[in-house]
Write a protein that holds these residues in place. Structure first.
Motif, short mmCIF file in Angstrom:
data_model
loop_
_atom_site.label_atom_id
_atom_site.label_comp_id
_atom_site.label_asym_id
_atom_site.label_seq_id
_atom_site.Cartn_x
_atom_site.Cartn_y
_atom_site.Cartn_z
N UNK A 168 0.86 -1.26 -0.16
CA UNK A 168 0.01 -0.06 -0.06
C UNK A 168 0.93 1.10 -0.04
N UNK A 169 0.50 2.22 -0.58
CA UNK A 169 1.17 3.48 -0.95
C UNK A 169 0.11 4.43 -0.54
N UNK A 170 0.64 5.52 0.44
CA UNK A 170 -0.06 6.59 1.07
C UNK A 170 0.68 7.83 0.48
N UNK A 171 -0.02 8.55 -0.34
CA UNK A 171 0.26 9.87 -1.00
C UNK A 171 -0.70 10.80 -1.02
N UNK A 172 -0.71 12.18 -0.84
CA UNK A 172 -1.78 13.20 -0.83
C UNK A 172 -3.12 12.82 -0.32
N UNK A 173 -3.09 12.01 0.89
CA UNK A 173 -4.16 11.54 1.37
C UNK A 173 -4.78 10.59 0.68
N UNK A 174 -4.31 9.71 -0.05
CA UNK A 174 -4.85 8.85 -1.14
C UNK A 174 -4.22 7.49 -0.84
N UNK A 175 -4.86 6.50 -1.00
CA UNK A 175 -4.10 4.95 -0.88
C UNK A 175 -3.99 4.48 -2.04
N UNK A 176 -2.96 3.93 -2.39
CA UNK A 176 -2.69 3.12 -3.67
C UNK A 176 -2.26 1.91 -3.49
N UNK A 177 -2.49 0.83 -4.46
CA UNK A 177 -1.95 -0.17 -4.30
C UNK A 177 -1.17 -0.60 -5.84
N UNK A 178 0.00 -1.43 -5.57
CA UNK A 178 0.73 -1.74 -7.01
C UNK A 178 0.11 -3.21 -7.54
N UNK A 179 -0.75 -2.98 -8.82
CA UNK A 179 -1.18 -4.05 -9.11
C UNK A 179 -0.31 -4.74 -10.19
N UNK A 180 0.64 -4.13 -10.94
CA UNK A 180 1.60 -4.73 -11.81
C UNK A 180 2.96 -3.71 -11.83
#
Length: 165
Positions: A1-13
């Protein structure tokens, strides 16, 4: 999980180890926050990023749908480049973002974020959009004349030669 600019992202590829968290954080732009996916590709040791929407997103155009990612990779990226795709993960802390209506402005901002366009050029374009049309400058007239005369010469040159059978 990546947290940046109050958003959460996940590496899918993560193709060929293209995911580099430090480089991502350094190149991240708030322009990319509105997208469901962020694609990062590497060329000449430089990270370029572009946003894509889910296919069902109401503001998604054909070029901005994640389904067309492979076309983007084939047309705009170096053959065999390392790349990554991260997906925005909805969280309870994030308010749902409403899609914006200004798709043209979004595409310009994408170009800036991806390093394809210069911000000062965009500001000038936006300024020109709000001004009434003006007569061409002498430089523009010369350029138009040069293109026209080249076109005429090129057409005359072609018409002087018989077509092969």
């Amino acid at each position: 999980m990546i947290f940046i600019a109050n958003k959460t992202y996940e590496v899918v590829v993560d193709h060929k180890n293209g995911w580099k968290p430090d480089a991502f954080k350094e190149r991240f732009s708030e322009v990319l926050e509105r997208y469901d996916y962020i694609v990062g590709d590497w060329g000449y040791n430089q990270l370029r990023m572009r946003g894509f929407f889910k296919d069902s997103h109401p503001k998604a155009t054909k070029e901005s749908m994640i389904a067309t990612f492979q076309d983007y990779l084939n047309e705009y990226c170096n053959f065999g480049c390392a790349y990554f795709i991260i997906e925005k993960v909805p969280s309870k802390h994030q308010p749902n973002q409403q899609p914006t209506d200004d798709v043209e402005s979004e595409e310009r901002e994408i170009g800036v974020a991806a390093g394809l366009e210069q911000p000062e050029v965009l500001a000038q374009d936006q300024q020109e959009d709000s001004l009434p049309p003006q007569a061409p400058t002498p430089r523009q007239q010369r350029q138009h004349h040069q293109r026209k005369s080249y076109s005429n010469k090129h057409q005359n040159h072609q018409s002087n030669h018989p077509k092969p059978s």
